[in-house]
Design an enzyme around this catalytic site. Structure first.
Site, PDB file in Angstrom:
ATOM      1  N   SER A   1      61.838 -89.854  33.722  1.00  0.00           N
ATOM      2  CA  SER A   1      62.892 -89.415  34.636  1.00  0.00           C
ATOM      3  C   SER A   1      64.096 -88.794  33.945  1.00  0.00           C
ATOM      4  O   SER A   1      64.759 -87.937  34.512  1.00  0.00           O
ATOM      5  CB  SER A   1      63.361 -90.591  35.487  1.00  0.00           C
TER       6      SER A   1
ATOM      7  N   HIS B   1      58.035 -89.066  39.409  1.00  0.00           N
ATOM      8  CA  HIS B   1      58.518 -87.697  39.202  1.00  0.00           C
ATOM      9  C   HIS B   1      57.384 -86.675  39.075  1.00  0.00           C
ATOM     10  O   HIS B   1      57.648 -85.486  38.922  1.00  0.00           O
ATOM     11  CB  HIS B   1      59.410 -87.634  37.958  1.00  0.00           C
TER      12      HIS B   1
ATOM     13  N   LYS C   1      61.519 -88.619  46.213  1.00  0.00           N
ATOM     14  CA  LYS C   1      61.650 -87.393  45.413  1.00  0.00           C
ATOM     15  C   LYS C   1      60.874 -86.259  46.111  1.00  0.00           C
ATOM     16  O   LYS C   1      61.406 -85.649  47.027  1.00  0.00           O
ATOM     17  CB  LYS C   1      61.202 -87.682  43.990  1.00  0.00           C
TER      18      LYS C   1
HETATM   19  N1  PMP Z   1      60.355 -95.104  39.079  1.00  0.00           N
HETATM   20  C1  PMP Z   1      60.954 -94.086  38.443  1.00  0.00           C
HETATM   21  C2  PMP Z   1      60.302 -93.524  37.219  1.00  0.00           C
HETATM   22  C3  PMP Z   1      62.152 -93.556  38.923  1.00  0.00           C
HETATM   23  O1  PMP Z   1      62.750 -92.552  38.276  1.00  0.00           O
HETATM   24  C4  PMP Z   1      62.727 -94.098  40.099  1.00  0.00           C
HETATM   25  C5  PMP Z   1      64.009 -93.572  40.713  1.00  0.00           C
HETATM   26  N2  PMP Z   1      64.752 -92.730  40.008  1.00  0.00           N
HETATM   27  C6  PMP Z   1      62.083 -95.165  40.716  1.00  0.00           C
HETATM   28  C7  PMP Z   1      60.896 -95.633  40.197  1.00  0.00           C
HETATM   29  C8  PMP Z   1      62.668 -95.829  41.931  1.00  0.00           C
HETATM   30  O2  PMP Z   1      62.463 -95.080  43.050  1.00  0.00           O
HETATM   31  P1  PMP Z   1      63.343 -95.251  44.378  1.00  0.00           P
HETATM   32  O3  PMP Z   1      64.448 -94.267  44.300  1.00  0.00           O
HETATM   33  O4  PMP Z   1      62.383 -94.993  45.476  1.00  0.00           O
HETATM   34  O5  PMP Z   1      63.834 -96.671  44.412  1.00  0.00           O
END
Ligand code: PMP
Length: 406
Positions: free
Chosen positions: A185, A213, A244
Site C-alpha cells: 500500500s 490494492h 478501493k
Molecule cells: N489491507 C491493506 C493492504 C490496506 O492497505 C488496507 C487499507 N488501506 C486494508 C487492508 C484495510 O482496508 P479497509 O480500508 O477496508 O479497512
C-alpha cells in the site's frame, strides 16, 4: 496527570507540522465533485491520493442501486449477522464474491481492516506460527496481535528470508500461515508471489494474500496478483477490501477450505460488530459486476499508472521498483517532504504525505494513487507540478524538466 500524558510527544510534532502549513492528518475536503476532483480550502483540487482505482465512486448505476437498497431495506442493519440476522443481500454479495474469485466460500466483513483482524486472529492460534512480510499493513499486524500464534517476520519481498524462517520451524508442532500483500500500500511494489508460494508449499505452510490494492487492477479478470502470475491454486485464502477498487466500504475473505463457514461462529471481528448496511452492499455488488465485465477500466488505470510513474521517474524521482497505481515518491528529508506536499496542495494536487516511522525504509513518501477516471491531462498537470516544485526545492534539475516535458 491525565491518561493522555503518554502521548505528549505527539503535540510538538503536530505543532511543527502545522507551522509549515496544513495538518496532513486532518485534510478536509469542502466538497467531492467527482472521482478525481474535489474542493479543498475553496480551491479545485485533483484527487490523486484516494485509492479510487477504478473511479467507481460516482458510477450512476451503483449510486442508483445504493439508493434503491436504502429505500427498500432501510439505512442500516442495526446489528451483527450472527446475533441479529442476515439480510439476503449479504448472502448474495458473498455468492458474487465467491463466483468472481472462483472459490467455494466467501465471508464479508464490515471493513478490510476487520477482515484481516478476523482471519488472522482465528485461522492461527496458540501453538501455531504466523509468518508475515515485514512491510505488512497495520491491519495484518493488529490481527496478529489479537491472536495467540507466534509471530515471525520475514524481510520484505524476500522469498529467501522466508525460506530461512520456515526452515527453522521444521519439525515444530502447529500450523503455519504465510501472509503477503499483492501490491504494497505504501510503496506500490509487488510481491514475488510465485517464489513465495513455492517456498510456502515446500514447507507445508498455508498462504494468504491481501489483494486490497491489486483487486480490480491486476489479473485478466481483475482478481489480483495471484491471478496475474498464475498461482491462485497455491493461495489458500484471499482477503481484500471494498474501499478501493469497489468504491464503498467493507472487506472479505474467499477460500476453498472445507468447513470455512465454521469461522462465522469463532471469528470475533465478524461476530461482534454490525453488518454492512443495504446501500453499501448494493453499490458493492454493482461495482463488482462492473469490475468483472469492464476490462477497459483495468486498462485505463494501468495506462494512467504508467504515465505518472514514467513522468516522475524521468524527473529523477525515486518511485520504487514497480509500475502500479500506487506511485510513491521517496524523499530523504522530512522537512522537504512536508514543504513539497503543501506546495502540491497549493497547486491543486492532493497526494498523501506518509512520514516515518509509518513508512517502509524510514523514508518520507509523497504517495499518489491513480484512478482509471483520471484524464491524461490531469496526470500531466500533476507531473508538471512535481517538476516545478521539485525544481524550486532543488530536487529536479532544469534539464530533467525539459526531458520530462518532451
Ligand atoms: N489491507 C491493506 C493492504 C490496506 O492497505 C488496507 C487499507 N488501506 C486494508 C487492508 C484495510 O482496508 P479497509 O480500508 O477496508 O479497512
Amino acid at each position: 496527570m491525565s491518561l493522555l500524558d503518554k502521548f505528549a510527544s505527539v503535540k510538538p510534532q503536530l505543532k511543527a507540522l502545522a507551522a509549515t502549513g496544513r495538518n496532513p492528518f486532518a485534510v478536509t475536503f469542502d466538497e467531492i465533485l467527482s472521482a478525481t476532483e474535489g474542493v479543498l480550502d475553496g480551491r479545485p483540487t485533483i484527487l490523486l491520493g484516494t485509492n479510487n482505482y477504478l473511479g467507481l465512486t460516482f458510477d450512476a448505476e451503483c449510486i442508483e442501486a445504493s439508493r434503491q437498497a436504502a429505500l427498500h431495506h432501510g439505512t442500516g442493519t442495526t446489528g451483527s449477522r450472527v446475533a441479529n440476522g442476515n439480510y439476503a443481500d449479504h448472502r448474495s454479495l458473498e455468492a458474487d464474491l465467491a463466483a468472481f474469485f472462483g472459490r467455494r466460500h466467501a465471508m464479508v466483513f464490515s471493513t478490510g481492516y476487520q477482515a484481516n483482524l478476523g482471519m488472522l486472529s482465528t485461522l492461527v492460534g496458540r501453538g501455531d506460527h504466523l509468518i508475515l512480510d515485514a512491510d505488512s499493513h497495520a491491519s495484518i499486524y493488529d490481527g496478529a496481535r489479537l491472536g495467540q500464534a507466534e509471530v515471525i517476520r520475514f524481510r520484505h519481498n524476500s522469498p529467501e528470508d522466508l525460506r530461512k524462517r520456515l526452515r527453522r520451524l521444521e519439525g515444530r508442532r502447529g500450523g503455519k500461515l504465510v501472509v503477503v500483500e499483492g501490491i504494497y500500500s505504501m510503496r506500490g511494489d509487488v510481491a514475488p508471489l510465485q517464489e513465495i508460494a513455492a517456498v510456502a508449499r515446500q514447507y507445508g505452510a498455508d498462504l494468504m494474500i491481501d489483494e486490497a490494492h491489486s483487486m480490480g487492477v491486476l489479473g485478466e479478470r481483475g482478481r489480483g496478483l495471484a491471478e496475474a502470475v498464475g498461482v491462485e491454486d497455491q493461495v489458500d485464502f484471499v482477503v481484500g477490501t471494498f474501499s478501493k477498487s469497489l468504491g464503498s466500504v467493507g472487506g472479505f475473505c474467499v477460500s476453498n477450505v472445507d468447513d470455512f463457514d465454521l469461522l462465522r461462529l469463532v471469528c470475533r471481528p465478524y461476530m461482534f460488530t454490525a453488518s454492512l448496511p443495504p446501500a453499501v452492499i448494493a453499490s458493492t455488488r454493482c461495482a463488482l459486476s462492473r469490475l468483472a465485465v469492464d476490462t477497459g477500466l483495468r486498462a485505463r488505470v494501468g495506462a494512467n499508472a504508467k504515465r505518472l510513474y514514467d513522468g516522475l521517474s524521468r524527473l529523477g524521482f525515486d518511485v520504487g521498483p514497480n509500475v502500479s497505481p500506487v506511485v510513491a515518491v521517496a524523499l530523504e528529508s522530512r522537512e522537504v517532504a512536508v514543504s513539497f506536499w503543501n506546495a502540491l496542495l497549493d497547486s491543486g494536487i492532493y497526494v498523501n504525505l506518509a512520514l516515518p516511522p509509518a513508512t517502509p525504509s524510514n523514508h518520507p513518501l509523497l504517495r499518489a494513487s491513480v484512478s482509471a477516471a483520471h484524464s491524461a491531462e490531469q496526470i500531466d498537470r500533476a507531473i508538471e507540478a512535481f517538476a516545478r516544485i521539485g525544481g524550486e526545492l532543488g530536487l529536479v534539475w532544469p534539464q530533467m524538466r525539459a526531458v520530462a516535458a518532451g
